[in-house]
Design an enzyme around this catalytic site. Structure first.
Site, PDB file in Angstrom:
ATOM      1  N   GLY A  22     -44.492   9.991  98.432  1.00 60.12           N
ATOM      2  CA  GLY A  22     -44.134   8.527  98.639  1.00 60.12           C
ATOM      3  C   GLY A  22     -42.885   8.135  98.231  1.00 60.12           C
ATOM      4  N   LYS A  48     -45.246  11.724  85.991  1.00 56.60           N
ATOM      5  CA  LYS A  48     -46.344  12.245  85.111  1.00 56.60           C
ATOM      6  C   LYS A  48     -46.722  13.893  85.654  1.00 56.60           C
ATOM      7  CE  LYS A  48     -49.181   8.287  83.874  1.00 56.60           C
ATOM      8  NZ  LYS A  48     -50.086   7.522  84.348  1.00 56.60           N
TER       9      LYS A  48
HETATM   10  P1  ADP Z   1     -43.673  10.685  94.410  1.00 58.23           P
HETATM   11  O1  ADP Z   1     -44.326   9.537  94.894  1.00 58.23           O
HETATM   12  O2  ADP Z   1     -42.588  10.976  95.079  1.00 58.23           O
HETATM   13  O3  ADP Z   1     -44.769  11.844  94.209  1.00 58.23           O
HETATM   14  P2  ADP Z   1     -44.139   9.997  91.682  1.00 58.23           P
HETATM   15  O4  ADP Z   1     -44.822   8.885  92.021  1.00 58.23           O
HETATM   16  O5  ADP Z   1     -44.826  11.209  90.783  1.00 58.23           O
HETATM   17  O6  ADP Z   1     -43.273  10.519  92.939  1.00 58.23           O
HETATM   18  O7  ADP Z   1     -42.869   9.194  90.799  1.00 58.23           O
HETATM   19  C1  ADP Z   1     -42.233   8.384  91.015  1.00 58.23           C
HETATM   20  C2  ADP Z   1     -41.897   7.357  89.899  1.00 58.23           C
HETATM   21  O8  ADP Z   1     -41.410   8.205  88.640  1.00 58.23           O
HETATM   22  C3  ADP Z   1     -40.810   6.325  90.138  1.00 58.23           C
HETATM   23  O9  ADP Z   1     -41.141   5.095  90.184  1.00 58.23           O
HETATM   24  C4  ADP Z   1     -39.749   6.628  89.021  1.00 58.23           C
HETATM   25  O10 ADP Z   1     -39.248   5.342  88.555  1.00 58.23           O
HETATM   26  C5  ADP Z   1     -40.663   7.121  87.904  1.00 58.23           C
HETATM   27  N1  ADP Z   1     -39.782   7.838  86.805  1.00 58.23           N
HETATM   28  C6  ADP Z   1     -38.952   9.088  87.068  1.00 58.23           C
HETATM   29  N2  ADP Z   1     -38.217   9.229  85.976  1.00 58.23           N
HETATM   30  C7  ADP Z   1     -38.757   8.682  85.108  1.00 58.23           C
HETATM   31  C8  ADP Z   1     -38.425   8.548  83.875  1.00 58.23           C
HETATM   32  N3  ADP Z   1     -37.508   9.449  83.128  1.00 58.23           N
HETATM   33  N4  ADP Z   1     -39.070   7.503  82.962  1.00 58.23           N
HETATM   34  C9  ADP Z   1     -40.055   6.814  83.553  1.00 58.23           C
HETATM   35  N5  ADP Z   1     -40.462   6.957  84.921  1.00 58.23           N
HETATM   36  C10 ADP Z   1     -39.854   7.717  85.515  1.00 58.23           C
HETATM   37 MG    MG Z   2     -45.617   7.883  93.856  1.00 57.01          MG
END
Ligand code: ADP
Ligand code: MG
Length: 397
Positions: A354, A198
């Site tokens: 994470g 997001k």
């Molecule tokens: P981080 O924990 O590294 O900060 P986020 O929590 O922001 O990362 O995002 C991780 C999630 O985003 C993953 O579970 C992944 O499945 C999801 N994600 C990535 N690309 C998409 C997409 N195109 N549509 C839906 N979800 C997505």
């Molecule tokens: Mg995350």
């Protein structure tokens, strides 16, 4: 100003209260992943070798302020003892008589682990009396739990009012060096890769990095909100129409600051995403707009090529957020390809978040990155430029 570290501290014969992150997964009394215990060893060994009387404290899980044996740290004491090759005493409570006499009984270079801090509500409430009780066990303080440093809890903030010196351990020192110092004065070109679910989770991070980066590469579902902001179509992709203005403002800022800001030129789209079942249904690569009935789940091959080239030429890479739904093999290609490019590059590479760290590990390239943050939420708040209460509370060098 730099934060004081355990290297600046004389601890022989002193009782040192050490906040560690032993929040390990425990199933039926067995630890299924001891990465966090391993990670704490350098700091513990340093204190032991210098004759400190080491009192370790941590939380485990969310016992909600009351005693719950399922969240006992007792199994950690046993595992730690084995790794250190010396006995680790365990106190059944983190404050009170038993904890106090166990702390008093410590000789130089001996180690005590206190029971789960979150068996007491005072921990997350940062209750002053509880913090004082904890602090009364020791004379000096070390914080080495970066993952909770963004919260002012009794063990991360409250105790610092009663102990001196208050310094960071090796883990936090490393987090500050890479996430803080290095991204503030990066070797250039400084390429930032942002993805994940997001825009709303990451907008403050984007905003802060727009002041520092030379290039920002966007992937993940976040890219679709930016595509909307540019008047494009995203079909059934995960996007946030109410964040379009925010995305537009970020694009404006990029232009103003001369930051190269790239969105995916092609995407892997699918017709029938079943996240739990791990399937996508029909898939295809689409350039540009995505029609209704299709959902973007990964960056496409042209984007992989373009982003990999940017990573190849970078001197510093900061990566937060997977490029696609990496939990499903068929939409993990983009994330794993970028991981490969980062690992192959000579750049200093810093991974925060994470899920991003999980993805790098899954890709098999984690040995070839410079630094992976241990704090999910904490690393994001730090990258946003926020002051972390658990770091602010420590002495300055
Ligand atoms: P981080 O924990 O590294 O900060 P986020 O929590 O922001 O990362 O995002 C991780 C999630 O985003 C993953 O579970 C992944 O499945 C999801 N994600 C990535 N690309 C998409 C997409 N195109 N549509 C839906 N979800 C997505
Ligand atoms: Mg995350």
């Amino acid at each position: 100003m730099a934060t004081k570290t355990i290297k600046d501290m004389e601890c022989r014969g002193k009782r040192v209260l050490v906040r560690v992150d032993f929040n390990v997964p425990v199933e039926n009394g067995a630890i299924s992943d001891d990465t966090r215990i391993e990670a704490a060893l350098p700091t513990i060994r340093h204190l032991v070798e210098r004759g400190g009387r080491v009192i370790l404290m941590s939380h485990l899980g969310r016992p909600k302020g009351k005693r719950d044996e399922a969240y006992s740290l007792a199994p950690v004491a046993a595992a730690l003892s084995e790794k250190l090759g010396q006995p680790v005493a365990f106190a059944n409570d983190c404050v009170g008589e038993e904890a106090a006499s166990a702390a008093d009984a410590l000789g130089d270079g001996e180690v005590l682990l206190l029971e789960n801090l979150r068996f007491h509500k005072g921990e997350t409430d940062n209750d002053a009396a509880f913090a004082k009780d904890l602090a009364s066990l020791a004379e000096m303080y070390v914080n080495d739990a970066f993952g909770t440093a963004h919260r002012a809890h009794a063990s991360t903030e409250g105790v610092t009012h009663h102990l001196s010196p208050c310094v960071c351990g090796f883990l936090i020192e490393k987090e500050l060096k890479f996430l803080g110092d290095w991204t503030s004065r990066p070797e250039r070109p400084f390429v930032v890769i942002l993805g994940g679910a997001k825009v709303s989770d990451k907008i403050s991070v984007i905003d802060a990095l727009l002041e520092k980066a030379d290039t920002i590469l966007i992937g993940g579902a976040m890219a679709y909100t930016f595509r909307l902001a540019l008047g494009g179509k995203v079909g059934d992709s995960l996007a946030e129409p109410d964040k379009v203005e925010t995305a537009r403002a970020a694009l404006e800022k990029a232009k103003k600051n001369g930051v190269t800001f790239l969105l995916p030129e092609d995407n892997l789209v699918c017709g029938d995403l079943d996240f739990k079942g791990g399937s996508l249904g029909e898939t295809k690569i689409i350039e540009g707009d995505i029609e209704d009935g299709w959902e973007g789940v990964d960056i496409g091959p042209k984007t992989i090529e373009r982003y990999s080239a940017a990573v190849r030429d970078a001197a510093t890479v900061l990566w937060n957020g997977p490029m696609g739904i990496f939990e499903i093999a068929a939409s993990a290609k983009g994330t794993f390809a970028i991981a490969e490019a980062v690992a192959a590059s000579d750049c200093v590479s810093i991974i925060g978040g994470g899920d991003s760290v999980k993805a790098i590990k899954q890709s098999g390239h984690s040995a070839n990155v410079s630094f992976m943050s241990t704090g999910g939420g904490a690393s994001l708040e730090f990258l946003e430029g926020k002051q972390l209460p658990g770091v602010v509370a420590l002495d300055k060098a």
